[in-house]
Design an enzyme around this catalytic site. Structure first.
Site, PDB file in Angstrom:
ATOM      1  N   ASN A  36       0.416   2.281   7.050  1.00 36.85           N
ATOM      2  CA  ASN A  36       0.903   1.096   6.335  1.00 36.85           C
ATOM      3  C   ASN A  36       1.421   0.109   7.361  1.00 36.85           C
ATOM      4  O   ASN A  36       2.156   0.499   8.268  1.00 36.85           O
ATOM      5  CB  ASN A  36       2.073   1.451   5.404  1.00 36.85           C
ATOM      6  CG  ASN A  36       1.612   2.137   4.145  1.00 36.85           C
ATOM      7  OD1 ASN A  36       0.419   2.326   3.941  1.00 36.85           O
ATOM      8  ND2 ASN A  36       2.550   2.510   3.312  1.00 36.85           N
ATOM      9  N   GLY A  37       1.066  -1.151   7.188  1.00 34.13           N
ATOM     10  CA  GLY A  37       1.565  -2.172   8.104  1.00 34.13           C
ATOM     11  C   GLY A  37       0.428  -2.860   8.831  1.00 34.13           C
ATOM     12  O   GLY A  37      -0.724  -2.813   8.390  1.00 34.13           O
ATOM     13  N   TRP A  64      -3.890  -1.814   0.874  1.00 30.78           N
ATOM     14  CA  TRP A  64      -3.822  -3.233   0.521  1.00 30.78           C
ATOM     15  C   TRP A  64      -4.306  -3.949   1.784  1.00 30.78           C
ATOM     16  O   TRP A  64      -3.564  -4.089   2.747  1.00 30.78           O
ATOM     17  CB  TRP A  64      -2.382  -3.603   0.166  1.00 30.78           C
ATOM     18  CG  TRP A  64      -2.231  -4.954  -0.450  1.00 30.78           C
ATOM     19  CD1 TRP A  64      -2.364  -5.269  -1.770  1.00 30.78           C
ATOM     20  CD2 TRP A  64      -1.881  -6.167   0.210  1.00 30.78           C
ATOM     21  NE1 TRP A  64      -2.136  -6.604  -1.961  1.00 30.78           N
ATOM     22  CE2 TRP A  64      -1.835  -7.186  -0.765  1.00 30.78           C
ATOM     23  CE3 TRP A  64      -1.612  -6.511   1.543  1.00 30.78           C
ATOM     24  CZ2 TRP A  64      -1.526  -8.507  -0.464  1.00 30.78           C
ATOM     25  CZ3 TRP A  64      -1.298  -7.832   1.847  1.00 30.78           C
ATOM     26  CH2 TRP A  64      -1.273  -8.812   0.840  1.00 30.78           C
ATOM     27  N   CYS A 122       0.798  -1.192   0.000  1.00 27.02           N
ATOM     28  CA  CYS A 122       0.000   0.000   0.000  1.00 27.02           C
ATOM     29  C   CYS A 122       0.847   1.266   0.000  1.00 27.02           C
ATOM     30  O   CYS A 122       2.023   1.237   0.309  1.00 27.02           O
ATOM     31  CB  CYS A 122      -0.729  -0.037   1.299  1.00 27.02           C
ATOM     32  SG  CYS A 122       0.461  -0.511   2.535  1.00 27.02           S
ATOM     33  N   LYS A 153       4.217  -4.518  -5.062  1.00 27.30           N
ATOM     34  CA  LYS A 153       5.623  -4.370  -5.448  1.00 27.30           C
ATOM     35  C   LYS A 153       6.581  -4.696  -4.300  1.00 27.30           C
ATOM     36  O   LYS A 153       7.231  -5.708  -4.314  1.00 27.30           O
ATOM     37  CB  LYS A 153       5.864  -2.969  -6.003  1.00 27.30           C
ATOM     38  CG  LYS A 153       7.278  -2.740  -6.547  1.00 27.30           C
ATOM     39  CD  LYS A 153       7.595  -3.598  -7.749  1.00 27.30           C
ATOM     40  CE  LYS A 153       9.001  -3.384  -8.267  1.00 27.30           C
ATOM     41  NZ  LYS A 153       9.382  -4.451  -9.192  1.00 27.30           N
ATOM     42  N   GLU A 170      13.008 -19.053 -11.831  1.00 24.36           N
ATOM     43  CA  GLU A 170      12.651 -17.641 -12.011  1.00 24.36           C
ATOM     44  C   GLU A 170      11.722 -17.460 -13.223  1.00 24.36           C
ATOM     45  O   GLU A 170      10.790 -16.654 -13.180  1.00 24.36           O
ATOM     46  CB  GLU A 170      13.924 -16.787 -12.141  1.00 24.36           C
ATOM     47  CG  GLU A 170      13.730 -15.365 -12.637  1.00 24.36           C
ATOM     48  CD  GLU A 170      12.682 -14.530 -11.884  1.00 24.36           C
ATOM     49  OE1 GLU A 170      12.218 -14.941 -10.815  1.00 24.36           O
ATOM     50  OE2 GLU A 170      12.298 -13.469 -12.422  1.00 24.36           O
ATOM     51  N   LYS A 208       8.004 -15.678 -13.107  1.00 25.22           N
ATOM     52  CA  LYS A 208       7.544 -14.592 -13.993  1.00 25.22           C
ATOM     53  C   LYS A 208       6.210 -14.959 -14.633  1.00 25.22           C
ATOM     54  O   LYS A 208       5.285 -14.163 -14.672  1.00 25.22           O
ATOM     55  CB  LYS A 208       8.560 -14.355 -15.096  1.00 25.22           C
ATOM     56  CG  LYS A 208       9.484 -13.212 -15.178  1.00 25.22           C
ATOM     57  CD  LYS A 208       9.251 -11.951 -14.497  1.00 25.22           C
ATOM     58  CE  LYS A 208       9.884 -11.770 -13.218  1.00 25.22           C
ATOM     59  NZ  LYS A 208       9.881 -11.813 -11.998  1.00 25.22           N
ATOM     60  N   GLU A 249       3.367 -14.965 -12.039  1.00 20.46           N
ATOM     61  CA  GLU A 249       3.043 -13.631 -11.524  1.00 20.46           C
ATOM     62  C   GLU A 249       2.093 -12.875 -12.427  1.00 20.46           C
ATOM     63  O   GLU A 249       1.140 -12.264 -11.955  1.00 20.46           O
ATOM     64  CB  GLU A 249       4.330 -12.778 -11.424  1.00 20.46           C
ATOM     65  CG  GLU A 249       5.115 -12.953 -10.170  1.00 20.46           C
ATOM     66  CD  GLU A 249       6.352 -12.069 -10.183  1.00 20.46           C
ATOM     67  OE1 GLU A 249       6.514 -11.288  -9.243  1.00 20.46           O
ATOM     68  OE2 GLU A 249       7.177 -12.162 -11.119  1.00 20.46           O
ATOM     69  N   ARG A 295       2.114  -0.375  -7.066  1.00 20.09           N
ATOM     70  CA  ARG A 295       2.458  -1.188  -5.899  1.00 20.09           C
ATOM     71  C   ARG A 295       1.341  -2.157  -5.534  1.00 20.09           C
ATOM     72  O   ARG A 295       1.559  -3.092  -4.786  1.00 20.09           O
ATOM     73  CB  ARG A 295       2.749  -0.278  -4.701  1.00 20.09           C
ATOM     74  CG  ARG A 295       4.007   0.534  -4.880  1.00 20.09           C
ATOM     75  CD  ARG A 295       4.088   1.608  -3.817  1.00 20.09           C
ATOM     76  NE  ARG A 295       4.092   1.027  -2.488  1.00 20.09           N
ATOM     77  CZ  ARG A 295       5.184   0.767  -1.791  1.00 20.09           C
ATOM     78  NH1 ARG A 295       6.355   1.029  -2.310  1.00 20.09           N
ATOM     79  NH2 ARG A 295       5.109   0.252  -0.592  1.00 20.09           N
ATOM     80  N   HIS A 343      11.975 -38.454 -11.364  1.00 17.21           N
ATOM     81  CA  HIS A 343      11.622 -38.793  -9.982  1.00 17.21           C
ATOM     82  C   HIS A 343      10.163 -38.476  -9.672  1.00 17.21           C
ATOM     83  O   HIS A 343       9.600 -39.012  -8.738  1.00 17.21           O
ATOM     84  CB  HIS A 343      12.548 -38.067  -9.003  1.00 17.21           C
ATOM     85  CG  HIS A 343      13.970 -38.545  -9.098  1.00 17.21           C
ATOM     86  ND1 HIS A 343      14.359 -39.789  -8.682  1.00 17.21           N
ATOM     87  CD2 HIS A 343      15.076 -37.962  -9.603  1.00 17.21           C
ATOM     88  CE1 HIS A 343      15.648 -39.956  -8.913  1.00 17.21           C
ATOM     89  NE2 HIS A 343      16.114 -38.857  -9.475  1.00 17.21           N
TER      90      HIS A 343
HETATM   91  N1  GLU Z   1      -3.535  -3.028   8.138  1.00 19.14           N
HETATM   92  C1  GLU Z   1      -4.115  -1.878   7.508  1.00 19.14           C
HETATM   93  C2  GLU Z   1      -5.454  -2.185   6.861  1.00 19.14           C
HETATM   94  O1  GLU Z   1      -5.801  -3.291   6.612  1.00 19.14           O
HETATM   95  C3  GLU Z   1      -3.186  -1.204   6.543  1.00 19.14           C
HETATM   96  C4  GLU Z   1      -2.971  -2.027   5.336  1.00 19.14           C
HETATM   97  C5  GLU Z   1      -2.045  -1.326   4.396  1.00 19.14           C
HETATM   98  O2  GLU Z   1      -0.826  -1.299   4.715  1.00 19.14           O
HETATM   99  O3  GLU Z   1      -2.521  -0.833   3.357  1.00 19.14           O
HETATM  100  O4  GLU Z   1      -6.188  -1.287   6.592  1.00 19.14           O
END
Ligand code: GLU
Length: 597
Positions: A103-104, A77, A2, A592, A475, A479, A482, A28, A498
């Site tokens: 974020n987090g 995200w 995010c 990303k 790899e 790709k 993804e 991202r 095998h």
């Molecule tokens: N944990 C937060 C949420 O779910 C932040 C997620 C993020 O980093 O976008 O809203």
């Protein structure tokens, strides 16, 4: 993952500036987004689910946020709570005056939520993030905004980055970080400075290249000037700005339909830049490697495959045994680490949570750490004892191409330096780089695109290699997975019999990586085994062979062949994505830099 984008300065179209900044972070990966500015009676917000790309600053509700000299914005995200407008950031306190973008993951959110609910707060979302706004609201009764943010932030567990705006504090912004990346850009001039905050450096380049990276457990208060402090003690700290040499246009898509294609086409230059390492630094790292008892490459995703390629390069070029471990698995090896272990941490962003955790574990055990990383100033560069910058420039497509190639080139150079042949290695790599152009001509790309059209309806695809082409196959499969979402697997030729040969049915597409090396005869035998079961053989290498149903020629790269073999695999993945109607730059569910665990 995010994104964060924030503006404070003399301009009165802050919401528009932030909207454009968020669009630059689109690649991202995110699911919803939102903005906030101060209003006369609390903060004004606009939050939406879905793509931001087509939204303009003239869009009614966005235009209504201006005029404002300050705005905060976020692309989410989702980790906690569904993808809904109500869960999109910014999140507000009960009085609507404190706005937070985050974020987090707040790991102790449930505990904090219970405390807040008991204290009479009403939480409007299902997110972990919202608790932060309410904690700050409580603390603002007794503290000014920066101290309230610091105290609230100190209560959060996990790897987090936040930006806080309070309607009562005017245009003051407070930023704090304990893991997730934050960069502050300083623009304008001395009499009218402008400040930008972002989770990702390339998004700032359109405005300024004067940047300050916030460290872990650090905070910044932006109130027309910039002040830094420790989040643990509140003590002021000093942080110098750095000028980053990346050009803003490097971060733009230009005429290309997708960043992924643009970045594939930039690979010759990327390899050339990657091998221009400062000679003294290269010698020093090579010397550290020589005295190390164990050398271990770590990386996640594509960088994990690059590490495995590294083990072959070092064995072949430097006669050196090394190992490769995924960043997320590394903690299981913690008891085997000591002062003479050397960790070579490979990353595009330098912010990958799993990788940074692995580095912390190694540092705590007294091990040495070398970073091979693309983004200057990133957290990994701050933790490592030595940093070899890949210098691929901004990479925006989620699927890494040019940064990967740069990492492999740095490993090839380092392996030669370890063998006391840095100059020879540089010459070999320059020669290999000169062959890359042959793989990106319109003719060649057209040939790969036709193959992609033929394969686009397949459900499964196998990439088979031996020797160094085994990790190259891994790899290549990454790709394809993804961006095309086709089930693809990289298989070691020797393992076919095998287990994997059980999967081959008439028509199953199998890409055979057949370089001119001592594995060629055996990989062609594997191709014959697959063909005998009806598999469709796509040969990739310097020489055609009657067994191939399709053939993609690749110049002979000798011991550095991955730098060439991977390119048609990246192009194939790209065209498969296009043929299947996917957006190759923003593959579903992926982001990303993976800054959460
Ligand atoms: N944990 C937060 C949420 O779910 C932040 C997620 C993020 O980093 O976008 O809203």
């Amino acid at each position: 993952m995010c994104g964060i984008f924030v503006y404070q300065g003399p301009r009165s179209d802050a919401a528009g500036i932030v909207l454009e900044g968020l669009k630059r972070l689109e690649y991202r990966g995110y699911d919803s987004w939102g903005l906030a500015v101060p209003g006369s009676d609390g903060l004004k917000t606009e939050r939406r689910v879905g793509k931001i790309g087509a939204v303009s600053a003239n869009d009614g509700p966005i235009a209504a946020l201006n005029p404002s000299n300050v705005a905060i914005g976020h692309t989410r995200w989702a980790t906690h709570g569904g993808v809904t407008e109500g869960n999109a950031h910014p999140h507000l306190s009960c009085d609507g005056k404190v706005g937070v973008i985050h974020n987090g993951i707040v790991e102790n959110a449930e505990e904090l939520k219970a405390e807040l609910l008991a204290g009479g707060h009403v939480l409007a979302s299902e997110t972990d993030s919202e608790v932060i706004a309410h904690l700050i609201e409580n603390l603002l009764r007794d503290h000014p905004l920066p101290e309230a943010v610091r105290l609230a932030f100190s209560r959060l567990r996990g790897r987090n980055a936040i930006v806080v705006l309070s309607a009562s504090a005017g245009k003051v912004l407070v930023v704090a970080k304990s893991g997730s990346p934050v960069v502050i850009g300083i623009g304008g001039n001395e009499s009218a400075p402008e400040y930008f905050v972002s989770s990702d450096m390339p998004a700032l380049l359109a405005h300024t290249n004067r940047l300050v990276w916030l460290g872990d457990h650090e905070m910044a208060t932006i109130d027309g000037s910039l002040k830094f402090a420790s989040t643990s003690t509140g003590e002021p700290i000093s942080r110098q700005s750095e000028i980053v040499a990346w050009e803003p246009e490097q971060a733009e898509r230009g005429e290309h339909p997708h960043f992924m294609l643009k970045e594939i086409l930039e690979q010759r230059d990327a390899v050339q830049r990657a091998i221009n390492q400062p000679p003294a630094l290269l010698d020093e790292v090579a010397a550290v490697m020589r005295v190390a008892q164990e050398v271990c490459f770590i990386g996640c995703g594509t960088a994990g495959a690059v590490g495995r390629i590294g083990t072959y390069l070092f064995a072949d070029i430097a006669g050196r045994a090394t190992s490769a471990i995924l960043g997320s698995e590394f903690k299981n090896y913690r008891h085997s680490l000591h002062e003479r272990t050397l960790l070579i941490a490979i990353s595009q962003s330098g912010e990958t949570a799993d990788l940074l955790e692995a580095v912390d574990i190694a540092l705590a055990r007294g091990s040495r750490v070398v970073a091979i990383v693309n983004v200057p100033g990133s957290m990994l560069t701050r933790k490592a004892h030595y940093t070899l910058l890949v210098q691929a420039g901004p990479e925006k497509a989620v699927a890494s191409t040019k940064a990967t190639m740069g990492q492999i080139a740095v490993l090839g150079l380092l392996a030669h330096a370890c063998a006391g042949q840095a100059a020879h290695g540089h010459a070999l790599l320059t020669n290999v780089a000169s062959h890359i152009d042959a793989l990106t001509t319109p003719d060649y790309m057209g040939r790969v695109a036709r193959l992609a059209n033929r394969l686009a309806g397949e459900d499964d695809l196998y990439v088979i290699g031996r020797g160094i082409n085994y990790p190259v196959a891994l790899e290549a499969a990454i790709k394809v997975q993804e961006v095309s979402y086709i089930h693809a697997e990289g298989i070691a030729g020797g393992e076919l019999k095998h287990y994997a040969i059980a999967l081959i049915q008439p028509g199953t597409p199998c890409i055979i990586l057949a370089s001119n090396d001592d594995a060629r005869a055996e990989i062609l035998s594997n191709a014959a085994q697959v063909k005998a079961r009806g598999g469709m053989i796509i040969g990739v290498g310097p020489e055609d062979n009657p067994i191939f149903d399709e053939y993609l020629p690749v110049p002979d790269g000798g011991g550095l062949s991955p730098l060439l073999t991977l390119i048609p695999m990246q192009i194939l993945a790209y065209y498969l994505a296009c043929a299947r109607g996917n957006d190759p730059d923003m593959p579903r569910n992926l982001a990303k830099s993976v800054t959460v665990k």
